[in-house]
Write a protein that holds these residues in place. Structure first.
Motif, short mmCIF file in Angstrom:
data_model
loop_
_atom_site.label_atom_id
_atom_site.label_comp_id
_atom_site.label_asym_id
_atom_site.label_seq_id
_atom_site.Cartn_x
_atom_site.Cartn_y
_atom_site.Cartn_z
N LEU A 177 0.83 -1.21 0.00
CA LEU A 177 0.00 0.00 0.00
C LEU A 177 0.86 1.26 0.00
CD1 LEU A 177 -2.86 -0.95 2.48
CD2 LEU A 177 -3.04 -0.68 0.00
N HIS A 178 1.95 1.23 0.75
CA HIS A 178 2.84 2.40 0.80
C HIS A 178 3.48 2.65 -0.56
CE1 HIS A 178 5.62 5.33 2.50
NE2 HIS A 178 6.59 4.70 1.86
N ALA A 179 3.83 1.58 -1.27
CA ALA A 179 4.47 1.74 -2.58
C ALA A 179 3.45 2.13 -3.65
CB ALA A 179 5.18 0.45 -2.97
N HIS B 240 -5.08 6.53 -4.53
CA HIS B 240 -5.71 7.81 -4.18
C HIS B 240 -7.13 7.85 -4.72
CE1 HIS B 240 -5.26 9.26 -8.33
NE2 HIS B 240 -4.01 8.83 -8.29
N ASP B 241 -7.94 8.72 -4.15
CA ASP B 241 -9.32 8.87 -4.58
C ASP B 241 -9.38 9.21 -6.07
OD1 ASP B 241 -9.96 8.47 -1.98
OD2 ASP B 241 -10.68 10.50 -1.57
N GLY B 242 -10.29 8.56 -6.77
CA GLY B 242 -10.46 8.84 -8.19
C GLY B 242 -9.50 8.08 -9.09
N GLY B 243 -8.54 7.37 -8.52
CA GLY B 243 -7.57 6.64 -9.32
C GLY B 243 -8.15 5.35 -9.89
N VAL B 244 -7.45 4.81 -10.88
CA VAL B 244 -7.83 3.54 -11.49
C VAL B 244 -6.65 2.59 -11.36
CG1 VAL B 244 -8.60 2.37 -13.59
CG2 VAL B 244 -9.32 4.74 -13.14
N TYR B 245 -6.90 1.44 -10.74
CA TYR B 245 -5.81 0.52 -10.40
C TYR B 245 -6.12 -0.89 -10.91
CZ TYR B 245 -4.40 4.37 -7.50
OH TYR B 245 -4.00 5.62 -7.08
N LEU B 246 -5.04 -1.68 -10.98
CA LEU B 246 -5.19 -3.08 -11.38
C LEU B 246 -4.49 -3.98 -10.37
CD1 LEU B 246 -5.89 -5.35 -13.45
CD2 LEU B 246 -3.61 -4.98 -14.40
N ASP B 247 -5.24 -4.95 -9.85
CA ASP B 247 -4.65 -6.06 -9.10
C ASP B 247 -4.57 -7.22 -10.09
OD1 ASP B 247 -4.01 -8.22 -7.54
OD2 ASP B 247 -5.56 -7.88 -6.03
N GLY B 248 -3.38 -7.48 -10.59
CA GLY B 248 -3.23 -8.47 -11.66
C GLY B 248 -3.26 -9.90 -11.19
N LEU C 273 -9.25 -0.90 -1.99
CA LEU C 273 -10.57 -0.26 -2.02
C LEU C 273 -10.89 0.46 -0.72
CD1 LEU C 273 -12.49 -3.15 -3.79
CD2 LEU C 273 -12.07 -0.87 -4.76
N ALA C 274 -10.37 -0.07 0.41
CA ALA C 274 -10.58 0.57 1.71
C ALA C 274 -9.70 1.81 1.87
CB ALA C 274 -10.30 -0.42 2.83
N HIS C 275 -8.55 1.80 1.21
CA HIS C 275 -7.58 2.89 1.36
C HIS C 275 -8.01 4.15 0.62
CE1 HIS C 275 -3.47 4.17 2.37
NE2 HIS C 275 -3.51 4.85 1.24
N ALA C 276 -8.70 3.99 -0.51
CA ALA C 276 -9.09 5.15 -1.32
C ALA C 276 -10.37 4.85 -2.07
CB ALA C 276 -7.97 5.51 -2.31
N ARG C 277 -11.12 5.91 -2.40
CA ARG C 277 -12.33 5.76 -3.21
C ARG C 277 -11.91 5.71 -4.68
NH1 ARG C 277 -17.20 6.18 -1.36
NH2 ARG C 277 -17.95 7.01 -3.36
N CYS C 278 -11.35 4.58 -5.05
CA CYS C 278 -10.79 4.40 -6.39
C CYS C 278 -11.54 3.28 -7.11
CB CYS C 278 -9.31 4.06 -6.30
SG CYS C 278 -8.97 2.56 -5.33
#
Length: 327
Positions: free
Chosen positions: A19-21, A25-33, A45-50
């Protein structure tokens, strides 16, 4: 229940460091591959509204993810699951209108769910069919053990398992299969243990490296990793981050080489090397290393979670377009 601990109680490896790396952030788009048990997904999902896209080639993992969506309440609407290999992320995401990501996380290797289910055939400690297919498709480990020649087996076990006794093991496998097809995990483990002496306390099981080699070959794990790294770099937006957790030296060497090269940190060749790039020629460097060396799990995690002991975390960030440097 912690956001990073899924229902079976397994905690994702190096969750805080990931998570630190990644810094979602809110509004971001991420991939857990590598969705697996969904531990990283829950935490992100808990860390940011992304928005989080999650890929897994194991249909059982995708089914578990779909079953847990209702338990995530509002966060469930921000999670989108895809069945497939992360090496194919470019095509899988493009088909869904996604062409840029703010971050990618890859947790390599076999998941706890796969290891814990004897019928999946990944573990030499549980009796089950010698399968090891993450997707359930293609050649199984039993097929490899039955079909490869002795030299091919030895080379595979040496290269992907880094097993010094590979020739002895291959010879024993070929002798055993001449009597009967090797169909189960404990059959194969027994054959290996009969010819490779067990070490003392703290040593790994003699079957460990051979099982690793077969699993890597069955699932094309190193090819998948190379494809996934290049695809991730293509998809990352400026300031986007790639975080990779690996568990053995073969994976880590590939990740390290890729990230060092992307950050322009490869050592300069000798001035006498004909492959040397002309010094007046400019090469764009699009990424920076977030850590100069791989991060290791802390003592507490290593002590309480055996899977974490061999983990290595490396991370890379795309530079903002305005600050891309030349070398």
């Amino acid at each position: 229940m912690s956001a990073g601990v899924h229902s079976s109680g397994h905690r994702p490896v190096m969750l805080d460091e990931v998570l630190h790396a990644l810094l979602p952030h809110d509004g971001g788009v991420y991939l857990d591959g590598t969705f697996g048990g969904g531990g990283y997904a829950r935490a992100i999902l808990a860390h940011a509204r992304c928005t989080l896209w999650a890929i897994d080639r194991d249909p059982q993992a995708v089914a578990r993810g779909n079953a847990m969506l209702h338990a995530l309440d509002e966060a469930g609407a921000r999670l989108h699951l895809i069945e497939g290999g992360f090496g194919d992320m470019l095509a899988l995401l493009a088909a869904r209108g996604v062409h840029r990501l703010d971050g990618v996380v890859l947790d390599l290797g076999v998941s706890s769910f796969q290891l814990d289910r004897a019928e999946r055939g990944f573990s030499f400690r549980r009796d089950g069919p010698l399968d090891m297919r993450m997707s359930g498709r293609g050649r199984s480990a039993a097929d490899l053990v039955a079909d490869l020649g002795e030299r091919e087996l030895a080379d595979l076990i040496y290269e992907f398992g880094e097993e010094r006794r590979s020739r002895r093991i291959a010879q024993a496998i070929v002798a055993a299969r001449a009597q009967a097809r090797i169909e189960t995990t404990l059959q194969l483990a027994g054959i290996i243990r009969a010819v490779v002496p067990a070490g003392g306390a703290g040593h790994i099981d003699p079957a460990t490296r051979t099982f690793q080699a077969l699993r890597i070959e069955v699932n094309d794990e190193l090819g998948e990793l190379r494809r996934g790294l290049h695809a991730s770099a293509t998809l990352l937006a400026p300031l986007g981050r790639l975080v990779v957790v690996s568990f053995h030296s073969l994976e880590d060497r590939i990740v390290k080489r890729f990230m060092v090269e992307a950050a322009g940190k490869l050592p300069a060749p000798s001035r006498h090397d004909p492959r040397r790039i002309d010094e007046n020629r400019s090469t764009l460097v699009n990424f920076r290393l977030l850590e100069t060396k791989a991060l290791r799990p802390n003592e507490t995690e290593s002590r309480t979670n055996p899977r974490a002991r061999s983990a290595r975390l490396r991370a890379l960030q795309r530079l903002p377009e305005s600050t891309m440097t030349s070398k």
